[in-house]
Design a protein around this motif. Structure first.
Motif, PDB file in Angstrom:
ATOM      1  N   UNK A 127      12.451   3.926  -5.771  1.00  0.00           N
ATOM      2  CA  UNK A 127      11.824   3.154  -6.853  1.00  0.00           C
ATOM      3  C   UNK A 127      11.477   1.789  -6.281  1.00  0.00           C
ATOM      4  N   UNK A 128      10.333   1.272  -6.658  1.00  0.00           N
ATOM      5  CA  UNK A 128       9.976  -0.071  -6.189  1.00  0.00           C
ATOM      6  C   UNK A 128       9.852  -1.018  -7.393  1.00  0.00           C
ATOM      7  N   UNK A 129       9.755  -2.287  -7.092  1.00  0.00           N
ATOM      8  CA  UNK A 129       9.597  -3.293  -8.155  1.00  0.00           C
ATOM      9  C   UNK A 129       8.132  -3.684  -8.316  1.00  0.00           C
ATOM     10  N   UNK A 130       7.250  -2.863  -7.735  1.00  0.00           N
ATOM     11  CA  UNK A 130       5.825  -3.162  -7.880  1.00  0.00           C
ATOM     12  C   UNK A 130       5.327  -2.651  -9.227  1.00  0.00           C
ATOM     13  N   UNK A 131       4.411  -3.379  -9.824  1.00  0.00           N
ATOM     14  CA  UNK A 131       3.881  -2.957 -11.117  1.00  0.00           C
ATOM     15  C   UNK A 131       2.624  -2.127 -10.866  1.00  0.00           C
ATOM     16  N   UNK A 132       2.639  -0.916 -11.388  1.00  0.00           N
ATOM     17  CA  UNK A 132       1.520   0.006 -11.167  1.00  0.00           C
ATOM     18  C   UNK A 132       0.840   0.308 -12.503  1.00  0.00           C
ATOM     19  N   UNK A 133      -0.466   0.164 -12.519  1.00  0.00           N
ATOM     20  CA  UNK A 133      -1.189   0.389 -13.772  1.00  0.00           C
ATOM     21  C   UNK A 133      -1.953   1.694 -13.713  1.00  0.00           C
ATOM     22  N   UNK A 134      -1.626   2.579 -14.654  1.00  0.00           N
ATOM     23  CA  UNK A 134      -2.375   3.834 -14.803  1.00  0.00           C
ATOM     24  C   UNK A 134      -2.651   3.994 -16.296  1.00  0.00           C
ATOM     25  N   UNK A 135      -2.383   5.207 -16.852  1.00  0.00           N
ATOM     26  CA  UNK A 135      -2.528   5.330 -18.300  1.00  0.00           C
ATOM     27  C   UNK A 135      -1.455   4.517 -19.020  1.00  0.00           C
ATOM     28  N   UNK A 136      -0.345   4.257 -18.305  1.00  0.00           N
ATOM     29  CA  UNK A 136       0.661   3.305 -18.777  1.00  0.00           C
ATOM     30  C   UNK A 136       0.984   2.372 -17.613  1.00  0.00           C
ATOM     31  N   UNK A 137       1.740   1.331 -17.906  1.00  0.00           N
ATOM     32  CA  UNK A 137       2.170   0.411 -16.855  1.00  0.00           C
ATOM     33  C   UNK A 137       3.619   0.739 -16.522  1.00  0.00           C
ATOM     34  N   UNK A 138       3.923   0.864 -15.239  1.00  0.00           N
ATOM     35  CA  UNK A 138       5.306   1.183 -14.874  1.00  0.00           C
ATOM     36  C   UNK A 138       5.593   0.621 -13.492  1.00  0.00           C
ATOM     37  N   UNK A 139       6.831   0.800 -13.070  1.00  0.00           N
ATOM     38  CA  UNK A 139       7.143   0.430 -11.698  1.00  0.00           C
ATOM     39  C   UNK A 139       6.638   1.524 -10.758  1.00  0.00           C
ATOM     40  N   UNK A 140       6.676   1.234  -9.466  1.00  0.00           N
ATOM     41  CA  UNK A 140       6.144   2.171  -8.484  1.00  0.00           C
ATOM     42  C   UNK A 140       7.230   3.032  -7.864  1.00  0.00           C
ATOM     43  N   UNK A 141       6.804   3.918  -6.989  1.00  0.00           N
ATOM     44  CA  UNK A 141       7.766   4.771  -6.299  1.00  0.00           C
ATOM     45  C   UNK A 141       7.173   5.371  -5.036  1.00  0.00           C
ATOM     46  N   UNK A 142       8.046   5.822  -4.181  1.00  0.00           N
ATOM     47  CA  UNK A 142       7.621   6.561  -2.994  1.00  0.00           C
ATOM     48  C   UNK A 142       8.427   7.858  -2.957  1.00  0.00           C
ATOM     49  N   UNK A 143       7.719   8.953  -2.790  1.00  0.00           N
ATOM     50  CA  UNK A 143       8.357  10.266  -2.772  1.00  0.00           C
ATOM     51  C   UNK A 143       8.283  10.817  -1.355  1.00  0.00           C
TER      52      UNK A 143
END
Ligand code: AMP
Ligand code: MG
Length: 474
Positions: A145-161
């Motif tokens: 999980x990252x603390x970056x803010x990612x905007x798509x259909x909703x706004x959430x934190x980011x991630x790397x899988x």
């Protein structure tokens, strides 16, 4: 080849780009699949920080690569796609280790190369669940999980899988070169696929026809398995159809609760091209695109090559239909020495009953064991049910109830990763809370086992919990 170096690199720079993952702010490794790491012979030496590597914040031994490919997206050909938000960072014992959501690459087009936390959580849980359900799939090695803010259909934190795959070759990898008329490169890719994935055929006379057959055989076995557990992939584009036969690219995919042959979850699948029941036709369409790409390798006489591959496609379509029938016959416990067309009709009757009454696909199949013992609590009474019940009970009347129930319970799961639970886990992980994620992950390791501790995960969603639509979130 050096340890952990990707064998794909030997194809040369036309087939990939070397990339550097972007920095991931506030990265926290919250899931690491130690068992899988051991299985594929991966170990991070002392002094190497997994979190840094699996978030893309530090390079692991070799330069990461993003692969180029093309693909038919919803039926429309796109000549240039590629890993727009992913890179292979290593290969271990023949398995690719790939980061997803690690930033822009030469194939990102208008995308930011990042991933919201939602798709990371979904893919982690769903692909591990599919594996436990016995469905060939790419696997989950890690989630960050990252603390970056990612905007798509909703706004959430980011991630790397971090995904583990037998390879990242797709039908689209072949289409990329075929569309350019570069037969030599198609051949190089085919030779690489054979060496890496299908070494048993390497001395075959019609080598590339054998490759087609191997891939087709895997795919016509895979899709019926998806359908037997109620899985809807959602984006069966040719770039999301793997040459290895693994389920790949978990986007807006979902397991259905109520049985509906026409079910679509994906917000972008407006015409229902990839609906539950359409998956059978679509895999044949995708295999036909694979066949197109291989044409010049099959026979220099195009007409002859077309004829050969048309016959192959017909054969594999028949095999697909048969595999589909057999998967469902297994679910009713009638795939035995007396299996006949009448059993297929029994399956059809049961599925129409589920569809008409909007019954839960997983739980109603699981309740067949109860029905053997005369308990009809989980079944809605109607004429079709009565007809099914009397025919099925008489069909299986000679079986030992105890043993037969166990057999049924090995193909009709007690647990699937239900959408409303996945959505809840996503919300929680976004809030930096992991309890549900870990508990679900634990429960889904043994999906065929009755387990009172996890009974809450077996219940269908309440009316207000039903997930009607899923998003790629890419
Ligand atoms: P998918 O439907 O997820 O398989 O993606 C289709 C194409 O879009 C692939 O070429 C992906 O690499 C690319 N893509 C998806 N998400 C992103 C993103 N966030 N940034 C850049 N490219 C992306
Ligand atoms: Mg894809």
């Amino acid at each position: 080849m050096k340890k952990y170096e990707s064998s794909y690199k030997k194809l040369g720079h036309d087939f990939y780009s070397e990339v550097k993952p972007e920095k991931a702010e506030g990265a926290k490794l919250f899931a690491y699949n130690e068992e899988l790491a051991n299985e594929i012979g991966l170990n991070f030496d002392d002094g190497i920080d997994k979190e840094l590597i699996l978030s893309g914040n530090q390079t692991f031994l070799h330069s990461p690569i993003s692969l180029v490919y093309a693909g038919h997206q919803f039926g429309h050909f796109n000549p240039k796609l590629g890993d727009g938000r992913a890179c292979v960072i290593a290969e271990s014992n023949g398995y690719d280790i790939q980061l997803k959501g690690s930033g822009r690459t030469p194939y990102s087009r208008r995308g930011d190369g990042k991933s919201p936390i939602g798709p990371v959580v979904r893919e982690y849980l769903l692909s591990e669940a599919m594996h436990a359900l016995g469905v060939p799939t790419t696997r989950s090695l890690a989630a960050v999980r990252t603390e970056e803010v990612i905007m798509r259909n909703t706004v959430s934190f980011g991630g790397v899988f971090t995904r583990v795959a037998k390879s990242h070759l797709r039908i689209g990898s072949f289409q990329y070169w075929a569309a350019k008329g570069k037969v030599e490169q198609v051949k190089e890719l085919a030779d690489y696929a054979i060496e890496r994935l299908y070494p048993d055929i390497k001395n075959d006379k019609d080598l590339y026809l054998s490759l087609f057959r191997e891939v087709a055989k895997k795919q016509v076995a895979l899709i019926p398995k998806w359908m037997s557990v109620g899985f809807i992939h959602g984006v069966m584009n040719t770039d999301n159809t793997s040459i290895s036969g693994e389920t790949i690219d978990y986007g807006p995919c979902a397991f259905m609760d109520e049985f509906d042959y026409y079910k679509v979850f994906s917000s972008i699948d407006r015409d229902g091209r990839y609906a539950y029941g359409s998956q059978l036709n679509i895999i044949m369409w995708n295999l036909a695109r694979f066949a197109d790409s291989l044409l010049p390798l099959i026979n220099s006489d195009t007409e002859k090559a077309v004829k050969t591959l048309e016959e192959e496609l017909k054969y594999f379509n028949d095999l697909l239909v048969m595999n589909h029938k057999r998967e469902f016959a297994k679910k009713l416990g009638v795939l035995d020495e007396n299996y006949s067309d009448a059993d297929d009709e029994l399956v059809e009757t049961f599925l129409i009953y589920l569809q008409d009454e909007k019954l839960d696909f997983t739980n109603t199949f699981r309740a067949l064991g109860d029905l053997l013992r005369g308990s009809e609590e989980k079944f809605v009474q109607n004429d079709r049910f009565k007809k099914f019940k009397s025919r099925w009970l008489s069909r299986v009347s000679k079986k030992d109830i105890e043993k037969f129930t166990q057999e049924l319970n090995l193909v009709n799961p007690y647990l699937i990763p239900r959408n409303h639970l996945i959505e809840e886990a996503i919300i929680q992980v976004n809030d930096n809370k992991y309890e549900l994620f870990y508990e679900l992950g634990e429960a889904l390791k043994n999906p065929f086992q009755d387990n009172k501790d996890f009974a809450k995960f077996s219940a269908p969603p309440k009316e207000n919990e039903v997930v009607k639509m899923t998003f790629c979130g890419t």
